[in-house]
Write an enzyme that holds these catalytic residues in place. Structure first.
Site, mmCIF file in Angstrom:
data_model
loop_
_atom_site.group_PDB
_atom_site.id
_atom_site.type_symbol
_atom_site.label_atom_id
_atom_site.label_comp_id
_atom_site.label_asym_id
_atom_site.label_seq_id
_atom_site.Cartn_x
_atom_site.Cartn_y
_atom_site.Cartn_z
ATOM 1 N N LYS A 22 -0.735 12.036 4.538
ATOM 2 C CA LYS A 22 -0.941 11.604 3.147
ATOM 3 C C LYS A 22 -1.543 10.205 3.117
ATOM 4 C CE LYS A 22 2.611 9.742 0.665
ATOM 5 N NZ LYS A 22 2.394 8.464 -0.008
ATOM 6 N N ASN A 23 -0.928 9.276 3.862
ATOM 7 C CA ASN A 23 -1.328 7.869 3.731
ATOM 8 C C ASN A 23 -2.646 7.554 4.419
ATOM 9 O OD1 ASN A 23 0.858 7.506 2.118
ATOM 10 N ND2 ASN A 23 2.115 6.527 3.683
ATOM 11 N N ARG A 92 0.287 4.359 -6.863
ATOM 12 C CA ARG A 92 -0.107 2.998 -6.500
ATOM 13 C C ARG A 92 -1.340 2.967 -5.614
ATOM 14 N NH1 ARG A 92 2.191 -1.346 -5.941
ATOM 15 N NH2 ARG A 92 1.430 -1.578 -3.828
ATOM 16 N N CYS A 116 7.526 0.336 -8.771
ATOM 17 C CA CYS A 116 7.789 1.727 -8.386
ATOM 18 C C CYS A 116 9.303 1.880 -8.409
ATOM 19 C CB CYS A 116 7.198 2.024 -7.013
ATOM 20 S SG CYS A 116 8.111 1.239 -5.719
ATOM 21 N N ARG A 121 6.047 -4.114 -6.423
ATOM 22 C CA ARG A 121 5.230 -4.004 -5.202
ATOM 23 C C ARG A 121 3.933 -4.768 -5.490
ATOM 24 N NH1 ARG A 121 5.443 2.049 -3.305
ATOM 25 N NH2 ARG A 121 4.040 1.327 -1.682
ATOM 26 N N PRO A 122 3.935 -6.049 -5.148
ATOM 27 C CA PRO A 122 2.819 -6.931 -5.527
ATOM 28 C C PRO A 122 1.508 -6.542 -4.843
ATOM 29 C CG PRO A 122 4.328 -8.030 -4.018
ATOM 30 C CD PRO A 122 4.972 -6.730 -4.383
ATOM 31 N N LEU A 125 -2.028 -10.005 -2.086
ATOM 32 C CA LEU A 125 -2.833 -10.125 -0.856
ATOM 33 C C LEU A 125 -4.189 -9.418 -1.031
ATOM 34 C CD1 LEU A 125 -0.027 -9.522 1.802
ATOM 35 C CD2 LEU A 125 -0.954 -11.711 0.999
ATOM 36 N N ASP A 305 9.170 4.307 5.887
ATOM 37 C CA ASP A 305 9.080 5.635 5.245
ATOM 38 C C ASP A 305 9.976 6.671 5.910
ATOM 39 O OD1 ASP A 305 5.515 5.396 4.489
ATOM 40 O OD2 ASP A 305 7.287 4.466 3.599
ATOM 41 N N ARG A 397 4.826 14.966 -3.993
ATOM 42 C CA ARG A 397 3.781 13.938 -3.882
ATOM 43 C C ARG A 397 3.357 13.776 -2.428
ATOM 44 N NH1 ARG A 397 4.763 8.340 -6.725
ATOM 45 N NH2 ARG A 397 2.816 8.126 -5.609
HETATM 46 C C1 EPZ Z 1 1.816 1.773 2.314
HETATM 47 O O1 EPZ Z 1 2.095 1.191 1.044
HETATM 48 C C2 EPZ Z 1 2.288 3.209 2.222
HETATM 49 N N1 EPZ Z 1 1.560 3.903 1.167
HETATM 50 C C3 EPZ Z 1 3.789 3.253 1.936
HETATM 51 O O2 EPZ Z 1 4.186 4.623 2.000
HETATM 52 C C4 EPZ Z 1 4.536 2.492 3.036
HETATM 53 O O3 EPZ Z 1 5.901 2.446 2.714
HETATM 54 C C5 EPZ Z 1 3.965 1.069 3.146
HETATM 55 O O4 EPZ Z 1 2.544 1.111 3.366
HETATM 56 C C6 EPZ Z 1 4.613 0.292 4.301
HETATM 57 O O5 EPZ Z 1 4.346 0.943 5.504
HETATM 58 C C7 EPZ Z 1 0.298 4.309 1.401
HETATM 59 O O6 EPZ Z 1 -0.249 4.100 2.464
HETATM 60 C C8 EPZ Z 1 -0.391 5.022 0.275
HETATM 61 P P1 EPZ Z 1 2.249 -2.636 2.111
HETATM 62 P P2 EPZ Z 1 1.512 -0.287 0.692
HETATM 63 O O7 EPZ Z 1 1.161 -3.289 1.327
HETATM 64 O O8 EPZ Z 1 0.152 -0.426 1.245
HETATM 65 C C9 EPZ Z 1 4.335 -6.533 0.496
HETATM 66 C C10 EPZ Z 1 5.248 6.586 1.294
HETATM 67 O O9 EPZ Z 1 6.456 6.835 1.186
HETATM 68 N N2 EPZ Z 1 3.043 -6.820 -0.138
HETATM 69 O O10 EPZ Z 1 2.096 -2.516 3.601
HETATM 70 O O11 EPZ Z 1 1.715 -0.504 -0.760
HETATM 71 C C11 EPZ Z 1 5.051 -5.357 -0.150
HETATM 72 O O12 EPZ Z 1 5.811 -5.783 -1.256
HETATM 73 C C12 EPZ Z 1 4.713 5.255 0.811
HETATM 74 O O13 EPZ Z 1 4.389 7.340 1.814
HETATM 75 C C13 EPZ Z 1 2.858 -8.048 -0.761
HETATM 76 O O14 EPZ Z 1 3.761 -8.878 -0.809
HETATM 77 O O15 EPZ Z 1 2.531 -1.199 1.519
HETATM 78 C C14 EPZ Z 1 5.942 -4.859 0.979
HETATM 79 O O16 EPZ Z 1 7.126 -5.635 1.042
HETATM 80 C C15 EPZ Z 1 5.776 4.431 0.116
HETATM 81 N N3 EPZ Z 1 1.659 -8.318 -1.342
HETATM 82 C C16 EPZ Z 1 5.120 -5.149 2.233
HETATM 83 O O17 EPZ Z 1 4.111 -6.096 1.846
HETATM 84 C C17 EPZ Z 1 0.615 -7.411 -1.316
HETATM 85 O O18 EPZ Z 1 -0.477 -7.733 -1.847
HETATM 86 C C18 EPZ Z 1 4.419 -3.932 2.801
HETATM 87 O O19 EPZ Z 1 3.627 -3.384 1.770
HETATM 88 C C19 EPZ Z 1 0.824 -6.167 -0.679
HETATM 89 C C20 EPZ Z 1 2.042 -5.902 -0.082
#
Ligand code: EPZ
Length: 421
Positions: A22-23, A92, A116, A121-122, A125, A305, A397
């Site tokens: 999916k991801n 998202r 969510c 979930r900011p 970055l 995950d 999903r």
């Molecule tokens: C991806 O989400 C995955 N989704 C998520 O899977 C997964 O949990 C996550 O990566 C972590 O591995 C997809 O790939 C579609 P991140 P993403 O940006 O990209 C913080 C599932 O169950 N952060 O790596 O949104 C954030 O708050 C889903 O399949 C900032 O602070 O995750 C978190 O604490 C759920 N600022 C950490 O980084 C930003 O601009 C990791 O988030 C972006 C992120």
């Protein structure tokens, strides 16, 4: 709104295949916005999030059709550069259109994704990176308006190796003028899959698979093809399903290089595994599940995950385990529902302390998010009696008809329409 009625206590036996990730798909699909023509994504899973991404791209003018597991995408006639709130609030990952749109068209209007189920979930970055590359970013009535004449390569450092921010920045950098360095980039296999697709399109990327990516911008990218990697989280979920039911299964089509942290934790908990090129055999028939602590981290660490699924397994382990999530501090909505099944869990800050119990007893439980619902299904498979899992739209999903895969291994899960919500 569907629910699952699960008759617990069935040992899972047999062979099952892993679907595409999916991801990975949710990053590969928006990448076609960077080019004009027909691209093909092989091994794409038929998941609700994939269908939402299809809707999002289609309303921009992209033509997409599924042909078995192949996604044929024609990005010739793009006429809109907007991602509306109605679609972004559902998923998202819609934010992934931001980088490609602003890089190729100099404009993007994307709804802020909002929170969510487990909190904010900011995307700071994502926005920081695009601004460093020269985009002007405005927030207007809940929308991100990103504009630029032409993005410039830049040195970008991520405080957190964000998967989404890495993907967005990588896509944006491919058409920027000059070289971009992404320091502390995410190394998740899904990002590597995206980088390889971009290279197939003609992008110049080095450091693929490492935390320092270097991209030399090019003038144009051409349509391309890519094989979507297998879904490591679906693979982990199916393995835990076999472990929690003390079953004996063979998983086909997984990539063990993406699963080491999960496989080693399963072995540490006393489950016997045999692995050879894409086939993983798990035999838990004579296993006493040992309590094993887990702390999630970025790849190649134990994935967040899989945190909820691991807690489900530890509910029936023979001791006490601590499961800590360092990625999302509040991703524990599954815990109160597991307690309804008889689990003994206390959450303190971002750690769940799980005291193994002899048995779980079926009850009605509520899905709150994708992986939480997976953990409730896993617990229901092992619980005595009948467990009803409500709101399985969360599950749909990220898993392609998981009840069909589990039933093919001997589970007894019925999907029924439900007016309960
Ligand atoms: C991806 O989400 C995955 N989704 C998520 O899977 C997964 O949990 C996550 O990566 C972590 O591995 C997809 O790939 C579609 P991140 P993403 O940006 O990209 C913080 C599932 O169950 N952060 O790596 O949104 C954030 O708050 C889903 O399949 C900032 O602070 O995750 C978190 O604490 C759920 N600022 C950490 O980084 C930003 O601009 C990791 O988030 C972006 C992120």
């Amino acid at each position: 709104m569907d629910k699952f009625i699960i008759q617990g206590g069935k040992k899972l036996e047999g062979t099952v295949n892993v679907s595409g990730a999916k991801n990975a798909s949710l990053a590969l699909m928006p990448a076609v916005l960077l080019t004009s023509g027909i691209s093909k994504l092989y091994n794409t899973p038929r998941l609700n999030d994939v269908f939402t991404m299809i809707k999002l791209l289609t309303q921009m003018g992209v033509k997409i059709e599924f042909n078995n597991e192949e996604l044929i995408i024609d990005s010739t006639g793009i006429f809109s550069y907007e991602a509306p709130y109605e679609l972004v609030k559902k998923m998202r990952a819609s934010i992934y259109v931001l980088g490609p749109l602003v890089s190729r068209y100099g404009y993007a209007k994307v709804s802020l994704p909002g929170g969510c189920a487990w909190g904010p979930r900011p995307i700071n970055l994502h926005l920081m990176a695009l601004e460093r590359m020269g985009a002007s970013i405005e927030l207007v009535q809940g929308y991100i308006i990103a504009k630029t004449r032409k993005l410039n390569g830049a040195k970008i450092n991520f405080d957190i190796p964000s998967v989404g921010a890495t993907g967005n920045t990588l896509m944006a950098a491919t058409l920027a003028k000059g070289t971009t360095i992404i320091n502390n980039a995410a190394c998740e296999p899904e990002i590597t899959n995206l980088a390889n697709f971009l290279v197939n399109m003609g992008a110049k990327i080095s450091g693929i698979g490492t935390s320092i990516l270097e991209v030399e911008g090019v003038d144009e990218l051409k349509p391309a093809e890519i094989e979507t990697i297998p879904d490591r989280i679906e693979a982990g979920t199916l393995l835990v399903a076999a472990a929690i039911t003390k079953g004996n299964i063979e998983l086909k089509g997984a990539n063990e290089n993406h699963l080491y942290s999960i496989l080693s934790k399963l072995e540490e908990s006393g489950i016997s595994l045999s692995i050879n090129n894409g086939s993983i055999k798990l035999d838990a028939r004579n296993s006493e599940i040992k309590s094993v602590n887990v702390t999630t981290s970025v790849f190649p660490g134990f994935p967040t995950d899989m945190q909820a699924q691991w807690i489900a397994l530890m509910c029936l382990a023979n001791g006490t385990s601590n499961v800590t999530d360092t990625i999302y501090y509040d991703r524990f909505n599954h815990v109160p529902e597991l307690i309804r099944l008889g689990a003994d869990i206390v959450v303190n800050e971002n750690t769940a302390r799980v005291v193994g119990v002899k048995k779980l007893t079926g009850a009605k439980v509520m899905s709150t998010d994708l992986r939480a619902s997976a953990s409730l299904v896993l617990a229901g498979l092992a619980a005595e009696g009948v467990t009803e899992v409500l709101r399985v739209y969360h599950l749909d999903r990220g898993y392609q008809r998981i009840e069909e895969k589990l039933n093919s291994l001997g589970a007894e899960i019925q999907r029924v329409q439900s007016s309960e919500y």
